[in-house]
Design a protein around this motif. Structure first.
Motif, PDB file in Angstrom:
ATOM      1  N   LYS A 120      -0.325-140.547  45.604  1.00  8.93           N
ATOM      2  CA  LYS A 120      -1.050-139.948  44.701  1.00  8.93           C
ATOM      3  C   LYS A 120      -2.348-139.290  45.293  1.00  8.93           C
ATOM      4  O   LYS A 120      -2.756-138.264  44.780  1.00  8.93           O
ATOM      5  CB  LYS A 120      -1.473-141.059  43.558  1.00  8.93           C
ATOM      6  CG  LYS A 120      -2.260-140.518  42.397  1.00  8.93           C
ATOM      7  CD  LYS A 120      -2.354-141.563  41.512  1.00  8.93           C
ATOM      8  CE  LYS A 120      -3.079-141.146  40.058  1.00  8.93           C
ATOM      9  NZ  LYS A 120      -3.523-142.153  39.155  1.00  8.93           N
ATOM     10  N   GLU A 121      -2.966-140.124  46.098  1.00  8.33           N
ATOM     11  CA  GLU A 121      -4.178-139.833  46.838  1.00  8.33           C
ATOM     12  C   GLU A 121      -3.944-138.529  47.502  1.00  8.33           C
ATOM     13  O   GLU A 121      -4.772-137.485  47.661  1.00  8.33           O
ATOM     14  CB  GLU A 121      -4.857-141.081  47.643  1.00  8.33           C
ATOM     15  CG  GLU A 121      -5.453-142.001  46.801  1.00  8.33           C
ATOM     16  CD  GLU A 121      -5.928-143.306  47.759  1.00  8.33           C
ATOM     17  OE1 GLU A 121      -5.569-143.097  48.984  1.00  8.33           O
ATOM     18  OE2 GLU A 121      -6.344-144.166  47.156  1.00  8.33           O
ATOM     19  N   ALA A 122      -2.868-138.399  48.346  1.00  7.12           N
ATOM     20  CA  ALA A 122      -2.594-137.261  49.088  1.00  7.12           C
ATOM     21  C   ALA A 122      -2.485-135.916  48.536  1.00  7.12           C
ATOM     22  O   ALA A 122      -2.799-134.959  48.609  1.00  7.12           O
ATOM     23  CB  ALA A 122      -1.262-137.690  50.259  1.00  7.12           C
ATOM     24  N   ARG A 123      -1.568-136.001  47.137  1.00  4.32           N
ATOM     25  CA  ARG A 123      -1.471-134.975  46.445  1.00  4.32           C
ATOM     26  C   ARG A 123      -2.720-134.484  45.741  1.00  4.32           C
ATOM     27  O   ARG A 123      -2.836-133.380  45.597  1.00  4.32           O
ATOM     28  CB  ARG A 123      -0.571-135.620  45.247  1.00  4.32           C
ATOM     29  CG  ARG A 123       0.951-135.691  45.764  1.00  4.32           C
ATOM     30  CD  ARG A 123       1.970-135.778  44.707  1.00  4.32           C
ATOM     31  NE  ARG A 123       3.194-136.105  44.998  1.00  4.32           N
ATOM     32  CZ  ARG A 123       4.197-135.558  45.520  1.00  4.32           C
ATOM     33  NH1 ARG A 123       3.871-134.314  45.624  1.00  4.32           N
ATOM     34  NH2 ARG A 123       5.346-136.015  45.978  1.00  4.32           N
ATOM     35  N   ALA A 124      -3.605-135.380  45.409  1.00  7.35           N
ATOM     36  CA  ALA A 124      -4.833-134.961  45.119  1.00  7.35           C
ATOM     37  C   ALA A 124      -5.598-134.362  46.096  1.00  7.35           C
ATOM     38  O   ALA A 124      -6.408-133.239  45.713  1.00  7.35           O
ATOM     39  CB  ALA A 124      -5.654-136.225  44.300  1.00  7.35           C
ATOM     40  N   LEU A 125      -5.839-134.697  47.050  1.00  6.17           N
ATOM     41  CA  LEU A 125      -6.496-134.341  48.117  1.00  6.17           C
ATOM     42  C   LEU A 125      -5.832-132.606  48.537  1.00  6.17           C
ATOM     43  O   LEU A 125      -6.486-131.782  48.961  1.00  6.17           O
ATOM     44  CB  LEU A 125      -6.584-134.996  49.333  1.00  6.17           C
ATOM     45  CG  LEU A 125      -7.331-136.066  49.463  1.00  6.17           C
ATOM     46  CD1 LEU A 125      -7.142-137.193  50.581  1.00  6.17           C
ATOM     47  CD2 LEU A 125      -8.962-135.805  49.330  1.00  6.17           C
ATOM     48  N   ALA A 127      -4.175-130.678  46.645  1.00  8.40           N
ATOM     49  CA  ALA A 127      -4.531-129.927  45.443  1.00  8.40           C
ATOM     50  C   ALA A 127      -5.925-129.515  45.550  1.00  8.40           C
ATOM     51  O   ALA A 127      -6.039-128.322  45.422  1.00  8.40           O
ATOM     52  CB  ALA A 127      -4.298-130.447  43.976  1.00  8.40           C
ATOM     53  N   LYS A 128      -6.766-130.254  46.060  1.00 11.90           N
ATOM     54  CA  LYS A 128      -8.260-129.854  46.045  1.00 11.90           C
ATOM     55  C   LYS A 128      -8.294-128.902  47.109  1.00 11.90           C
ATOM     56  O   LYS A 128      -9.149-127.897  47.176  1.00 11.90           O
ATOM     57  CB  LYS A 128      -9.167-131.220  46.347  1.00 11.90           C
ATOM     58  CG  LYS A 128     -10.458-131.099  46.215  1.00 11.90           C
ATOM     59  CD  LYS A 128     -11.356-132.386  46.524  1.00 11.90           C
ATOM     60  CE  LYS A 128     -12.689-132.034  46.532  1.00 11.90           C
ATOM     61  NZ  LYS A 128     -13.338-133.378  46.957  1.00 11.90           N
ATOM     62  N   ALA A 129      -7.738-129.152  48.274  1.00 11.91           N
ATOM     63  CA  ALA A 129      -7.670-128.403  49.366  1.00 11.91           C
ATOM     64  C   ALA A 129      -7.169-126.873  49.111  1.00 11.91           C
ATOM     65  O   ALA A 129      -7.889-125.905  49.771  1.00 11.91           O
ATOM     66  CB  ALA A 129      -6.985-128.951  50.740  1.00 11.91           C
ATOM     67  N   GLU A 130      -6.144-127.194  48.519  1.00 12.84           N
ATOM     68  CA  GLU A 130      -5.588-125.605  48.137  1.00 12.84           C
ATOM     69  C   GLU A 130      -6.247-124.818  47.185  1.00 12.84           C
ATOM     70  O   GLU A 130      -6.337-123.681  47.420  1.00 12.84           O
ATOM     71  CB  GLU A 130      -4.162-126.140  47.614  1.00 12.84           C
ATOM     72  CG  GLU A 130      -2.937-126.513  48.707  1.00 12.84           C
ATOM     73  CD  GLU A 130      -1.561-126.863  48.174  1.00 12.84           C
ATOM     74  OE1 GLU A 130      -1.432-126.933  46.935  1.00 12.84           O
ATOM     75  OE2 GLU A 130      -0.799-126.841  48.792  1.00 12.84           O
ATOM     76  N   LYS A 131      -7.010-125.635  46.133  1.00 11.34           N
ATOM     77  CA  LYS A 131      -8.000-124.832  45.182  1.00 11.34           C
ATOM     78  C   LYS A 131      -8.987-124.321  45.838  1.00 11.34           C
ATOM     79  O   LYS A 131      -9.443-123.108  45.696  1.00 11.34           O
ATOM     80  CB  LYS A 131      -8.281-125.864  44.288  1.00 11.34           C
ATOM     81  CG  LYS A 131      -9.111-125.366  43.185  1.00 11.34           C
ATOM     82  CD  LYS A 131      -9.579-126.098  42.256  1.00 11.34           C
ATOM     83  CE  LYS A 131     -10.442-125.544  41.088  1.00 11.34           C
ATOM     84  NZ  LYS A 131     -10.768-126.403  39.998  1.00 11.34           N
ATOM     85  N   ALA A 132      -9.615-124.999  47.171  1.00 14.58           N
ATOM     86  CA  ALA A 132     -10.738-124.563  47.686  1.00 14.58           C
ATOM     87  C   ALA A 132     -10.383-123.283  48.844  1.00 14.58           C
ATOM     88  O   ALA A 132     -11.089-122.443  48.761  1.00 14.58           O
ATOM     89  CB  ALA A 132     -11.417-125.673  48.717  1.00 14.58           C
ATOM     90  N   ALA A 133      -9.201-123.327  49.093  1.00 12.23           N
ATOM     91  CA  ALA A 133      -8.603-122.220  50.167  1.00 12.23           C
ATOM     92  C   ALA A 133      -8.343-121.116  49.400  1.00 12.23           C
ATOM     93  O   ALA A 133      -8.602-119.933  49.734  1.00 12.23           O
ATOM     94  CB  ALA A 133      -7.319-122.644  50.925  1.00 12.23           C
ATOM     95  N   SER A 134      -8.049-121.099  48.158  1.00  8.46           N
ATOM     96  CA  SER A 134      -7.566-120.066  47.122  1.00  8.46           C
ATOM     97  C   SER A 134      -8.906-119.412  46.585  1.00  8.46           C
ATOM     98  O   SER A 134      -8.831-118.127  46.596  1.00  8.46           O
ATOM     99  CB  SER A 134      -6.618-120.389  46.132  1.00  8.46           C
ATOM    100  OG  SER A 134      -7.166-121.280  45.031  1.00  8.46           O
ATOM    101  N   GLY A 135      -9.661-120.072  46.447  1.00  9.36           N
ATOM    102  CA  GLY A 135     -11.165-119.859  46.089  1.00  9.36           C
ATOM    103  C   GLY A 135     -12.046-119.233  47.168  1.00  9.36           C
ATOM    104  O   GLY A 135     -12.553-118.268  46.894  1.00  9.36           O
ATOM    105  N   ALA A 136     -11.447-119.289  48.305  1.00  7.54           N
ATOM    106  CA  ALA A 136     -12.444-118.927  49.474  1.00  7.54           C
ATOM    107  C   ALA A 136     -11.965-117.528  50.103  1.00  7.54           C
ATOM    108  O   ALA A 136     -12.648-116.718  50.573  1.00  7.54           O
ATOM    109  CB  ALA A 136     -12.374-119.781  50.760  1.00  7.54           C
TER     110      ALA A 136
END
Length: 138
Positions: A120-125, A127-136
Motif C-alpha cells: 500500500k505504501e509503495a503504491r501511494a509513493l 502514484a505520488k511520483a507519477e503525478k509529480a512527473a506528469s505535472g513537471a
C-alpha cells in the motif's frame, strides 16, 4: 485357501508414485520388512502388511509426522494391545503438530499483513511520483 497378495518394489513405487530408493529408505528405517528371495536375497517381496504400512507411513508424512513418530504409531497397531493407547498416542502427536501448524499460520498471516502494508505504501509513493512527473512535463 486365502490369497495373500505380494508386491515387488516396482509395484509399490508405481502405485504410490515413489522412487525405489525412497522405499528402500523406509525399509532401512524399519517401516517395511519385505521377504528376500532369489540369489543372495536380492529380490524384495512385499506383503499386504508392508503395503498397508507404506500407505500409513505416507499418510503420517502428509500430516507432518516424523518417520520415527510414524513408526512408533504404526508399530503400536502391530501389537496385540487395545487401540486405546494407540489412539491416545496418535492424538498427542496430532495435537503437537496442530499447535505447530497454527503457530506457522499465525506467522504467515502476520507476514502477509506486513506485505500488504508495504504494498500500500509503495503504491501511494508510486502514484505520488507519477503525478509529480506528469505535472513537471511541458
Amino acid at each position: 485357501m486365502a490369497n495373500n497378495p505380494t508386491y515387488t518394489i516396482s509395484d509399490l513405487a508405481r502405485e504410490f508414485d515413489l522412487t525405489t530408493r525412497a522405499i528402500r529408505f523406509y525399509e532401512d528405517m524399519g517401516l517395511l520388512q519385505p521377504l528376500r528371495e532369489g540369489p543372495g536375497g536380492r529380490n524384495r517381496v512385499y506383503s499386504a502388511r508392508d503395503r498397508t504400512r507404506l500407505k500409513l507411513t505416507l499418510r503420517a508424512k502428509r500430516l507432518g509426522l516424523s518417520l520415527t513418530e510414524a513408526k512408533d504409531i504404526i508399530e503400536m497397531y502391530d501389537s496385540p494391545r487395545d487401540t486405546g493407547p494407540q489412539l491416545r498416542k496418535f492424538l498427542t502427536v496430532l495435537a503437537g503438530h496442530k499447535r505447530q501448524l497454527e503457530e506457522q499460520m499465525a506467522d504467515l498471516v502476520a507476514n502477509l499483513d506486513e506485505v500488504k502494508v508495504h504494498e500500500k505504501e509503495a503504491r501511494a509513493l508510486l502514484a505520488k511520483a507519477e503525478k509529480a512527473a506528469s505535472g513537471a512535463k511541458p
